[in-house]
Design a protein around this motif. Structure first.
Motif, PDB file in Angstrom:
ATOM      1  N   ASP A 143      12.832  -1.542  -8.585  1.00 53.83           N
ATOM      2  CA  ASP A 143      12.508  -0.252  -9.189  1.00 53.83           C
ATOM      3  C   ASP A 143      13.810   0.535  -9.369  1.00 53.83           C
ATOM      4  OD1 ASP A 143       9.799  -0.883  -8.984  1.00 53.83           O
ATOM      5  OD2 ASP A 143       9.669  -0.053  -6.953  1.00 53.83           O
ATOM      6  N   GLU A 144      13.738   1.523 -10.240  1.00 55.40           N
ATOM      7  CA  GLU A 144      14.854   2.449 -10.398  1.00 55.40           C
ATOM      8  C   GLU A 144      15.161   3.077  -9.030  1.00 55.40           C
ATOM      9  OE1 GLU A 144      17.751   4.504 -12.367  1.00 55.40           O
ATOM     10  OE2 GLU A 144      16.440   2.972 -13.242  1.00 55.40           O
ATOM     11  N   ASP A 182      19.102  -7.547  -6.951  1.00 58.32           N
ATOM     12  CA  ASP A 182      18.668  -7.925  -8.294  1.00 58.32           C
ATOM     13  C   ASP A 182      18.022  -6.708  -8.966  1.00 58.32           C
ATOM     14  OD1 ASP A 182      17.634  -8.951 -10.589  1.00 58.32           O
ATOM     15  OD2 ASP A 182      16.401 -10.501  -9.627  1.00 58.32           O
ATOM     16  N   PRO A 183      18.830  -5.955  -9.750  1.00 64.95           N
ATOM     17  CA  PRO A 183      18.303  -4.730 -10.362  1.00 64.95           C
ATOM     18  C   PRO A 183      17.101  -5.011 -11.271  1.00 64.95           C
ATOM     19  CG  PRO A 183      20.667  -4.990 -10.803  1.00 64.95           C
ATOM     20  CD  PRO A 183      20.211  -6.236 -10.138  1.00 64.95           C
ATOM     21  N   MET A 203       0.824  -1.218   0.000  1.00 70.02           N
ATOM     22  CA  MET A 203       0.000   0.000   0.000  1.00 70.02           C
ATOM     23  C   MET A 203       0.857   1.266   0.000  1.00 70.02           C
ATOM     24  SD  MET A 203       0.815  -1.025   3.110  1.00 70.02           S
ATOM     25  CE  MET A 203      -0.338  -2.200   3.820  1.00 70.02           C
ATOM     26  N   LEU A 204       2.158   1.126   0.177  1.00 63.74           N
ATOM     27  CA  LEU A 204       3.014   2.313   0.256  1.00 63.74           C
ATOM     28  C   LEU A 204       3.412   2.825  -1.118  1.00 63.74           C
ATOM     29  CD1 LEU A 204       5.546   1.327   3.078  1.00 63.74           C
ATOM     30  CD2 LEU A 204       3.730   3.040   3.218  1.00 63.74           C
ATOM     31  N   ASP A 205       3.550   4.130  -1.229  1.00 63.60           N
ATOM     32  CA  ASP A 205       4.161   4.716  -2.414  1.00 63.60           C
ATOM     33  C   ASP A 205       5.661   4.589  -2.189  1.00 63.60           C
ATOM     34  OD1 ASP A 205       4.688   6.067  -4.688  1.00 63.60           O
ATOM     35  OD2 ASP A 205       4.270   8.067  -3.869  1.00 63.60           O
ATOM     36  N   ARG A 206       6.308   3.712  -2.963  1.00 63.83           N
ATOM     37  CA  ARG A 206       7.655   3.318  -2.545  1.00 63.83           C
ATOM     38  C   ARG A 206       8.530   2.908  -3.712  1.00 63.83           C
ATOM     39  NH1 ARG A 206       7.068  -2.910  -0.605  1.00 63.83           N
ATOM     40  NH2 ARG A 206       5.752  -3.600  -2.302  1.00 63.83           N
ATOM     41  N   VAL A 207       9.821   2.851  -3.430  1.00 59.71           N
ATOM     42  CA  VAL A 207      10.784   2.284  -4.363  1.00 59.71           C
ATOM     43  C   VAL A 207      11.220   0.944  -3.793  1.00 59.71           C
ATOM     44  CG1 VAL A 207      13.177   2.491  -5.083  1.00 59.71           C
ATOM     45  CG2 VAL A 207      11.616   4.397  -5.406  1.00 59.71           C
ATOM     46  N   ARG A 208      11.060  -0.108  -4.601  1.00 56.70           N
ATOM     47  CA  ARG A 208      11.423  -1.456  -4.133  1.00 56.70           C
ATOM     48  C   ARG A 208      12.824  -1.820  -4.578  1.00 56.70           C
ATOM     49  NH1 ARG A 208       9.099  -4.126  -7.390  1.00 56.70           N
ATOM     50  NH2 ARG A 208       9.034  -6.212  -6.556  1.00 56.70           N
TER      51      ARG A 208
END
Lengths: 428, 251
Positions: free
Chosen positions: A99-100, A94-95, A80-85
């Motif tokens: 996410d960027e 593991d790029p 539910m978070l606005d996030r970068v994984r």
């Protein structure tokens, strides 16, 4: 002497089991310092004061014991978070699945890249907070991590981070070891939410160093993964500046062995730190929270809230200490550790400690261990709630006191749902 | 409706008999009151009927519409239509009042093979019933009975009763700790539930409650048995003269 020799031999074995690492000038120094200190302190041993309740042997064997990979039957947490994984598989970034790594107001660098450069904010934290957290209690697994870790991120936040950062740990190997080391620097007034979920590997050694500068806020929420036979040792080292805030919550379900250490140091006045955890264990399960809070500034507030539900022979350990130095007047220290034992086979071993040298402080601690309240149980069942369901309601209610430490209502609700599902699976 | 025959009960952990051959018959739609000196076994009777641990039934029977109550778990008794309004409602931190109510209502419906109430229908129902008991949204949201005043706790008991719609309601000193206005409110809640198919057993020390909830029959209990039964005038007699006369008369 025999024990000391054993600790030294085991330390050499730990060092020999991993590939020697270097790094840029400062990183090489940091790694060498960590190795030297590990050689001095030796490996953890059953007879060490802080390893009496938790056998460190599984962290020391050369090879990680086998742990089948669990296929999750529920969605990933923190969706539910606005996030970068940032995704790791068996502890390796593991790029392709990530996410960027770009967030406004945040610098994100892989730790090895950062080590190759002369970056002051990284070199002032990496291995530095860990090393300062080695006294008065040694933490050999963290020293080993500083000396060897090749994975992790260096994160610097200058304002309010536009998005949360999520470390997502996935597994593919049944026998992999992982060693991950993150460094987080929050500049004055900065604000960041960092989440971690999943076990990093069959056996994981994780270190998180967080420097929270004046007026900055750090929110950390972690779920440790339900894989039954995984083993995790985690360390969190944090240093808090003036009027800063640090909040960390950990949810643990399953896992054969978990040792979560938190080392918190107040260096600026009027700061706040909360470290909390809810854990649910069934059967072959040992969960250990070892916390050390040092108040070395005035008018700071620290809260420890740990709740464990244990059944079928599961074991919970709590070792929490609040140290208040002579000048840390107006300290408010709170420490709560409670276990709910659902049967006679389960164990809770707690060692709350307060060491206070200032005279104008308020420190309280409570450590309890009990069973489901019979009156509450009768009240619920007398209204028609079936026994098993009533037990689940009361169990969740018990854990809720720790979950309430999570600021985000959405995340807290998600955590409750996961625990409810965990209990429902056991009932069926 | 409720039929108790020669019920004998001891404490589980010590050899102490509390109920010594209790007989009580309550017909459908009737309201019975039980009065009696402290220690006569009134609360024990309510606990034994609803299935609380700690008691040992050594003889006799208790049935609800012919079904043996004593053989069932507390939740089965509830689903069968028995309800106990507690003298001391239990505080349960961490469990929301609304969640608790909905879980209980739906568990009973499920046990009876009825369809569970949807969240929307439940909410509508609980709001309308809460309103007449002057229970506000905040009380519904708070953890069960936590931080409730004495009056709020008792009104919350009546709300549960209204939601669960039991056949046989036992009110254990529901008037204790209530001021006059709160007692009226609770009594109105109870009276609103009176119907042909629903019976009440009101345990009380004071005749005043019975001004508001008018009983058909009044029983006097002493030393684990009913020693005298009569109409509402019996309660007035106790109020005026205490138990001494009745006890002497029976002895």
């Amino acid at each position: 002497m025999a024990i000391l020799q054993a600790k030294m031999d085991a330390a050499e074995a730990m060092i020999a089991a991993v590939t020697p690492q270097s790094g840029g000038a400062w990183a090489g120094e940091a790694r060498k310092r960590a190795l030297d200190s590990l050689r001095k302190m030796g490996a953890p041993h059953r007879r060490d004061e802080y390893w009496r309740y938790t056998n460190p042997a599984d962290f020391l064997n050369a090879d990680a014991p086998q742990a089948p990979v669990m296929e999750l039957d529920e969605g990933m947490p923190f969706a539910m978070l606005d996030r970068v994984r940032l995704v790791f598989v068996d502890g390796v970034f593991d790029p392709a699945q990530s996410d960027e790594p770009a967030v406004d107001g945040v610098e994100i660098e892989p730790i090895t890249t950062a080590m190759a450069k002369d970056i002051h904010w990284v070199s002032s934290i990496y291995g530095v907070l860990e090393s300062s957290g080695q006294s008065p209690v040694s933490r050999p697994l963290a020293a080993l991590n500083t000396a060897q870790a090749q994975q992790g991120f260096a994160i610097r936040v200058t304002g309010k981070a536009a998005k949360a950062i999520s470390m997502v740990y996935l597994r593919s190997s049944e026998t992999a070891d992982a060693m991950v080391h993150h460094v987080v620097k929050l500049e004055p007034g900065a604000d960041l939410t960092l989440t971690e979920n999943g076990p990093a590997a069959a056996r994981a050694n994780m270190v998180l160093e967080v420097e929270v500068a004046d007026n900055a806020s750090f929110h950390h929420i972690r779920t440790q993964g339900r894989d039954h036979l995984r083993r995790s040792a985690t360390h969190m080292f944090t240093r808090l500046g003036k009027e800063s805030s640090f909040k960390s919550f950990t949810l643990t379900m399953n896992g054969i062995l978990t040792r979560n250490e938190a080392v918190i140091e107040f260096t600026g006045d009027d700061a706040h730190a909360t470290v909390a955890g809810a854990c649910a264990g069934d059967g072959n399960f040992l969960h250990d929270d070892t916390v050390f809070v040092t108040h070395d500034a005035q008018n700071c507030e620290s809260r420890q809230v740990f709740k464990k539900v244990l059944r079928n022979g599961a074991t919970g350990v709590f070792q929490g200490k609040i140290l208040v130095k002579p000048d840390a007047q107006k300290t408010d220290g709170y420490q709560l550790s409670q276990a709910l034992l659902l049967d006679d086979n389960s164990n809770f071993l707690a060692k709350p400690e307060l060491e206070i040298y200032a005279d104008d402080v308020a420190c309280s601690h409570g450590s309890t261990c009990g069973e489901i309240d019979a009156d509450a149980m009768f009240y619920l069942t007398s209204r028609g709630v079936p026994h098993a369901q009533a037990q689940d309601m009361l169990t969740l209610a018990f854990l809720n006191q720790a979950i309430e430490e999570v600021e985000s209502d959405d995340i807290a609700e998600d955590i409750r749902a996961r625990l409810a599902a965990w209990m429902a699976r056991r009932a069926g | 409706m409720l039929s108790i025959k020669n019920l004998q009960v001891s404490l589980q952990d010590e050899d102490k008999q509390i109920l010594k051959g209790l007989d009580l018959e309550i017909g459908a739609g009737e309201v019975h009151a039980i009065m009696g000196p402290n220690g006569s076994g009134k609360s024990t009777m309510s606990y034994v009927l609803s299935g609380k641990d700690g008691y040992k039934v050594t003889g006799g029977t208790a049935t609800l519409d012919g079904v043996d109550l004593l053989d069932m778990e507390p939740e089965e008794r509830a689903a069968a239509g028995l309800f106990l309004a507690f003298q001391y409602p239990v505080e349960i931190p961490g469990v929301g009042n609304m969640t608790f109510l909905r879980t209980a209502v739906n568990a009973q419906r499920k046990a009876r093979g009825e369809e569970e109430l949807s969240a929307g229908d439940f909410l509508k129902l609980v709001r309308s019933k809460a309103k007449s008991l002057k229970i506000d949204a905040d009380m519904l949201k708070r953890p069960v009975n936590v931080g409730f005043s004495g009056g709020e706790k008792k009104r919350n008991e009546i709300l549960q009763m209204a939601m669960l719609e039991p056949k046989m309601c036992i009110l254990d000193e529901t008037d204790s700790g209530l001021d006059v206005d709160a007692m009226k409110l609770v009594a109105e809640g109870v009276n609103a539930l009176r119907s042909e198919g629903r019976s009440f057993l009101v345990i009380t020390h004071y005749q005043r409650l019975l001004d508001h909830i008018k009983p058909d029959v009044v029983h006097i209990m002493a030393n684990g048995r009913i020693i005298k039964s009569g109409g509402p005038e019996l309660a007035l007699e106790v109020e005026n003269n205490g138990y001494a006369d009745i006890l002497a008369e029976v002895a």
